[in-house]
Design a protein around this motif. Structure first.
Motif, PDB file in Angstrom:
ATOM      1  N   GLU A  66       0.809  -1.219   0.000  1.00  0.00           N
ATOM      2  CA  GLU A  66       0.000   0.000   0.000  1.00  0.00           C
ATOM      3  C   GLU A  66       0.843   1.269   0.000  1.00  0.00           C
ATOM      4  O   GLU A  66       0.434   2.293  -0.563  1.00  0.00           O
ATOM      5  CB  GLU A  66      -0.923   0.005   1.224  1.00  0.00           C
ATOM      6  N   HIS A  67       2.037   1.203   0.614  1.00  0.00           N
ATOM      7  CA  HIS A  67       2.840   2.412   0.796  1.00  0.00           C
ATOM      8  C   HIS A  67       4.098   2.439  -0.078  1.00  0.00           C
ATOM      9  O   HIS A  67       4.951   3.322   0.109  1.00  0.00           O
ATOM     10  CB  HIS A  67       3.222   2.564   2.266  1.00  0.00           C
ATOM     11  N   GLY A  68       4.216   1.515  -1.020  1.00  0.00           N
ATOM     12  CA  GLY A  68       5.366   1.525  -1.919  1.00  0.00           C
ATOM     13  C   GLY A  68       6.684   1.226  -1.248  1.00  0.00           C
ATOM     14  O   GLY A  68       7.743   1.726  -1.647  1.00  0.00           O
ATOM     15  N   VAL A  69       6.657   0.397  -0.197  1.00  0.00           N
ATOM     16  CA  VAL A  69       7.853   0.005   0.564  1.00  0.00           C
ATOM     17  C   VAL A  69       8.297  -1.383   0.118  1.00  0.00           C
ATOM     18  O   VAL A  69       7.464  -2.256  -0.147  1.00  0.00           O
ATOM     19  CB  VAL A  69       7.538   0.012   2.080  1.00  0.00           C
ATOM     20  N   VAL A  70       9.586  -1.600   0.018  1.00  0.00           N
ATOM     21  CA  VAL A  70      10.126  -2.902  -0.369  1.00  0.00           C
ATOM     22  C   VAL A  70      10.163  -3.815   0.860  1.00  0.00           C
ATOM     23  O   VAL A  70      10.752  -3.465   1.881  1.00  0.00           O
ATOM     24  CB  VAL A  70      11.539  -2.768  -0.973  1.00  0.00           C
ATOM     25  N   LEU A  71       9.553  -4.987   0.743  1.00  0.00           N
ATOM     26  CA  LEU A  71       9.559  -5.971   1.832  1.00  0.00           C
ATOM     27  C   LEU A  71      10.675  -6.977   1.589  1.00  0.00           C
ATOM     28  O   LEU A  71      10.702  -7.650   0.553  1.00  0.00           O
ATOM     29  CB  LEU A  71       8.215  -6.694   1.903  1.00  0.00           C
ATOM     30  N   ILE A  72      11.599  -7.055   2.554  1.00  0.00           N
ATOM     31  CA  ILE A  72      12.755  -7.943   2.454  1.00  0.00           C
ATOM     32  C   ILE A  72      12.670  -9.003   3.542  1.00  0.00           C
ATOM     33  O   ILE A  72      12.595  -8.674   4.728  1.00  0.00           O
ATOM     34  CB  ILE A  72      14.081  -7.163   2.625  1.00  0.00           C
TER      35      ILE A  72
END
Length: 433
Positions: free
Chosen positions: A229-235
């Protein structure tokens, strides 16, 4: 008269800082290992030890697995380090990884897990154009300044900057937010209060650097939703979980797919490797030059010996029943330990997942780092030192996880369980006194 162990340790003190390549390798007594095979280590004086350290978890097949040794030897007949062009072996290994790992549309190689997490964060920042990252209290993602903080913090340091080393740059660390594990609400609140600032969230899907705190499935699913939703990369940092719990990493078990994931350790059965895997639109920045490119150099990236080791390790781990056996061994050991603990009336519990295990010296549930502050560190350390004195090898550090390998069997475990029973009986007597 000095033993061989003592003589070698004294020589090491003169030429190696602290006498060891890392303080985390210290066992509390001078031990110089000379040979390794299967589930066992042998020191310079010929003593045999049962290994539950497994090189920080790298040796998932056991020491010196024949298939891996043969693959490396065969590769060495034709290839050594090239450092130019591409090798068919690199392509073969990359294809195997893309087929196995859910998030992997492309992969890149380096030489260690710390390098892989460093590159993942750099890549996330380049992809988003943002600086901030989020990690979780108690997590460990390598030695670099962006994440080497707030591991086994004291109660007083939780919520504060708690670096793991002198010499770290606070200017780098100030871009990292530390949040509580298994608390998606805290993550969402932080991102909403800092709109457009967070580049990435890096998380161990099982927090093995706190022993074995398992991420709740809803927590990981919420991280996936929030980051999308917030354009964050999940690692996902799968340097420990990857290949040890499943060929596809823990993401293939839990059913949550990150944007990027890092792997190492067990991928090669003990040879140097770091793997960065993820979505093509992010990963392909590594292969570019010019604007938008992300540099990921390294002379030993994709070295043929390590590539051969990955290919052979995958071949062994893909055999029918391998992971079932690892999980069965772990369940057996933890169940027997819980029986011993109950018999002696200690406030303790066996914990772990699959072939990872340890004993927490407290009772009751746990879901984040603050729960682990209930651990009786004195009993934990006495337990570990007693087992090391009984020639069982693992880190004499509280809350540190232990490992099994395919070379362990019930006979090996039963020998250790006898020592655990004796040790727990002694601890119970001391508590009652």
């Amino acid at each position: 008269m000095s033993t061989n162990n003592e003589t070698i340790a004294a020589r090491a003190e003169a030429v190696i800082p602290g006498g060891l390549l890392s303080p985390s390798r210290r066992l509390g007594a001078p031990i110089a290992f000379a040979r390794a095979e299967g589930a066992y280590l042998y020191d310079a004086d010929g003593n045999r030890y049962t290994d539950y350290h497994c090189a920080f978890g790298a040796n998932v097949l056991g020491h010196r697995p024949p298939a891996v040794a043969a693959a490396i030897a065969e590769t060495a007949e034709n290839l050594d380090l090239i450092g130019a062009g591409v090798l068919e072996l690199e392509v073969e290994v990359a294809e195997l990884l893309v087929n196995a790992i859910p998030c992997a549309e492309q992969v890149a190689f380096c030489s260690s897990g710390s390098e892989a997490t460093y590159h993942a964060l750099r890549l996330a920042r380049a992809h988003t154009g943002r600086k901030q990252i989020i990690k979780f209290q108690g997590g460990y993602h390598g030695w670099h300044d962006y994440v080497a903080m707030n591991g086994q913090s004291s109660r007083q340091m939780i919520g504060s900057y708690d670096p793991m080393s002198d010499g770290m740059l606070f200017d780098a660390a100030r871009h990292t937010a530390i949040l509580p594990y298994n608390d998606a609400g805290a993550v969402e609140d932080y991102i909403r209060k800092n709109p457009g600032e967070v580049a990435a969230i890096i998380v161990e899907p099982i927090a093995h650097n706190m022993g074995a705190v398992i991420a709740e499935k809803q927590f990981l699913a919420d991280l996936r939703r929030i980051t999308s939703e917030h354009g964050v990369v999940l690692i996902f940092d799968e340097v420990i979980t990857g290949f040890r719990h499943a060929l596809g990493g823990y993401q293939s078990i839990v059913g949550v797919t990150p944007d990027l994931a890092t792997f190492g350790k067990a991928a090669t059965s003990g040879y140097p490797i770091g793997i960065l895997a993820g979505r093509r639109e992010i990963m392909e920045r590594v292969g570019r030059t010019g604007e938008g490119a992300v540099f990921m150099g390294g002379t030993f990236n994709g070295t043929p010996a390590s590539m051969a080791a990955v290919k052979a390790t995958i071949g062994e781990l893909a055999r029918p029943g391998v992971y079932e056996r690892l999980f069965e061994l772990g369940a057996y050991l933890r169940g027997e330990i819980d029986g011993i603990i109950a018999r002696h009336g200690l406030k303790a519990q066996a914990a772990g997942f699959g072939s990872v295990w340890l004993v927490y010296f407290f009772d009751g549930a746990f879901r984040d780092y603050t729960d682990l502050l209930r651990n009786d560190n004195d009993l934990d350390m006495r337990f570990r030192r007693a087992l090391i004195a009984g020639r069982q090898v693992f880190q004499p550090l509280q809350l540190k996880r232990l490992y099994l390998s395919l070379s362990h069997d019930r006979a090996v475990l039963d020998d250790t369980l006898e020592l655990i029973d004796t040790t727990m009986a002694g601890l119970a007597r001391s508590v009652a006194a």
